[in-house]
Design a protein around this motif. Structure first.
Motif, PDB file in Angstrom:
ATOM      1  N   MET A   1      -9.061   5.893  33.371  1.00 30.10           N
ATOM      2  CA  MET A   1      -7.715   5.480  33.444  1.00 30.10           C
ATOM      3  C   MET A   1      -7.476   4.217  32.658  1.00 30.10           C
ATOM      4  O   MET A   1      -6.420   3.844  32.173  1.00 30.10           O
ATOM      5  N   ALA A   2      -8.619   3.389  32.296  1.00 33.50           N
ATOM      6  CA  ALA A   2      -8.507   2.321  31.275  1.00 33.50           C
ATOM      7  C   ALA A   2      -7.621   2.548  30.072  1.00 33.50           C
ATOM      8  O   ALA A   2      -6.626   2.020  29.562  1.00 33.50           O
ATOM      9  N   PRO A   3      -7.812   3.828  29.229  1.00 35.84           N
ATOM     10  CA  PRO A   3      -7.274   4.443  28.196  1.00 35.84           C
ATOM     11  C   PRO A   3      -5.762   4.303  28.304  1.00 35.84           C
ATOM     12  O   PRO A   3      -4.903   3.844  27.584  1.00 35.84           O
ATOM     13  N   LEU A   4      -5.493   4.826  29.638  1.00 32.95           N
ATOM     14  CA  LEU A   4      -4.060   5.090  29.844  1.00 32.95           C
ATOM     15  C   LEU A   4      -3.218   3.842  30.072  1.00 32.95           C
ATOM     16  O   LEU A   4      -2.256   3.421  29.462  1.00 32.95           O
ATOM     17  N   VAL A   5      -3.946   3.022  30.729  1.00 32.12           N
ATOM     18  CA  VAL A   5      -3.350   1.490  31.023  1.00 32.12           C
ATOM     19  C   VAL A   5      -3.062   0.863  29.734  1.00 32.12           C
ATOM     20  O   VAL A   5      -2.264   0.126  29.468  1.00 32.12           O
ATOM     21  N   ALA A   6      -4.282   0.781  28.944  1.00 33.92           N
ATOM     22  CA  ALA A   6      -4.226   0.069  27.603  1.00 33.92           C
ATOM     23  C   ALA A   6      -2.997   0.784  26.924  1.00 33.92           C
ATOM     24  O   ALA A   6      -2.199   0.025  26.184  1.00 33.92           O
ATOM     25  N   ALA A   7      -2.872   1.889  26.705  1.00 39.28           N
ATOM     26  CA  ALA A   7      -1.939   2.665  25.997  1.00 39.28           C
ATOM     27  C   ALA A   7      -0.274   2.307  26.677  1.00 39.28           C
ATOM     28  O   ALA A   7       0.340   2.174  25.605  1.00 39.28           O
ATOM     29  N   CYS A  18      -2.237   3.798  39.823  1.00 41.33           N
ATOM     30  CA  CYS A  18      -3.236   4.578  39.826  1.00 41.33           C
ATOM     31  C   CYS A  18      -4.649   4.205  40.053  1.00 41.33           C
ATOM     32  O   CYS A  18      -4.603   2.844  40.187  1.00 41.33           O
ATOM     33  N   THR A  19      -5.731   4.860  40.141  1.00 40.96           N
ATOM     34  CA  THR A  19      -7.055   4.451  40.540  1.00 40.96           C
ATOM     35  C   THR A  19      -8.081   5.177  39.933  1.00 40.96           C
ATOM     36  O   THR A  19      -7.873   6.548  39.916  1.00 40.96           O
ATOM     37  N   ASP A  20      -9.080   4.765  39.541  1.00 43.18           N
ATOM     38  CA  ASP A  20     -10.330   5.609  39.152  1.00 43.18           C
ATOM     39  C   ASP A  20     -11.059   5.723  40.447  1.00 43.18           C
ATOM     40  O   ASP A  20     -11.844   6.912  40.289  1.00 43.18           O
ATOM     41  N   SER A  21     -10.738   5.174  41.519  1.00 44.62           N
ATOM     42  CA  SER A  21     -11.813   5.337  42.622  1.00 44.62           C
ATOM     43  C   SER A  21     -10.670   5.582  44.002  1.00 44.62           C
ATOM     44  O   SER A  21     -10.583   4.746  44.567  1.00 44.62           O
ATOM     45  N   ASN A  63      -7.642  12.372  31.140  1.00 43.33           N
ATOM     46  CA  ASN A  63      -8.089  11.716  32.061  1.00 43.33           C
ATOM     47  C   ASN A  63      -6.966  11.480  33.180  1.00 43.33           C
ATOM     48  O   ASN A  63      -7.295  10.750  34.305  1.00 43.33           O
ATOM     49  N   LEU A  64      -6.097  12.130  33.090  1.00 45.00           N
ATOM     50  CA  LEU A  64      -5.181  12.314  34.258  1.00 45.00           C
ATOM     51  C   LEU A  64      -5.453  13.294  35.287  1.00 45.00           C
ATOM     52  O   LEU A  64      -5.569  14.496  34.984  1.00 45.00           O
ATOM     53  N   ARG A  65      -5.653  13.093  36.700  1.00 46.89           N
ATOM     54  CA  ARG A  65      -5.989  13.948  37.501  1.00 46.89           C
ATOM     55  C   ARG A  65      -5.280  13.865  38.895  1.00 46.89           C
ATOM     56  O   ARG A  65      -4.835  12.698  39.162  1.00 46.89           O
ATOM     57  N   THR A  66      -5.174  14.790  39.582  1.00 47.28           N
ATOM     58  CA  THR A  66      -4.375  14.691  40.908  1.00 47.28           C
ATOM     59  C   THR A  66      -5.756  14.953  41.747  1.00 47.28           C
ATOM     60  O   THR A  66      -6.393  15.837  41.772  1.00 47.28           O
ATOM     61  N   HIS A  67      -5.601  14.251  43.201  1.00 48.07           N
ATOM     62  CA  HIS A  67      -6.523  14.321  43.831  1.00 48.07           C
ATOM     63  C   HIS A  67      -5.936  14.499  45.303  1.00 48.07           C
ATOM     64  O   HIS A  67      -4.813  14.357  45.560  1.00 48.07           O
ATOM     65  N   LEU A  68      -6.737  15.395  46.148  1.00 49.75           N
ATOM     66  CA  LEU A  68      -6.319  15.290  47.533  1.00 49.75           C
ATOM     67  C   LEU A  68      -7.261  14.518  48.260  1.00 49.75           C
ATOM     68  O   LEU A  68      -8.631  14.787  48.222  1.00 49.75           O
TER      69      LEU A  68
END
Length: 73
Positions: A1-7, A18-21, A63-68
C-alpha cells in the motif's frame, strides 16, 4: 500500500481509502471476529469467481487487492 500512496502523493492525486490490514481496521471500528479473505479464495468462492492471481497482469499494480470481510458487531 505504501508504494501506491507515495505514487499518488507525488502525482498530486487524492489518496485512496485503503488499508494493508483490513481485519485490524474492522476491529478498531468495534467489529468482532473479523475474517478477511481475498476474492476467489476457498472461503470467498461461492461458485461465481475463479481464483484471483497473486500478481495482476503487467501494467497493473500487484499490491491492489479486494477483500471480503465478515464480522459481527
Amino acid at each position: 500500500m505504501a508504494p501506491l500512496v507515495a505514487a499518488r502523493r507525488s502525482a498530486g492525486r487524492p489518496l485512496p481509502f485503503c488499508t494493508d490490514s483490513p481485519g485490524a481496521l474492522f476491529r478498531a471500528g468495534g467489529w468482532r471476529n473479523a475474517v478477511v479473505v481475498q476474492a476467489g479464495q476457498p472461503a470467498a468462492n461461492f461458485g461465481r469467481l475463479t481464483r484471483t492471481p497473486e500478481a495482476r497482469d503487467a501494467g497493473q499494480q500487484s499490491n491492489l487487492r479486494t477483500h471480503l470481510v465478515t464480522a459481527a458487531l
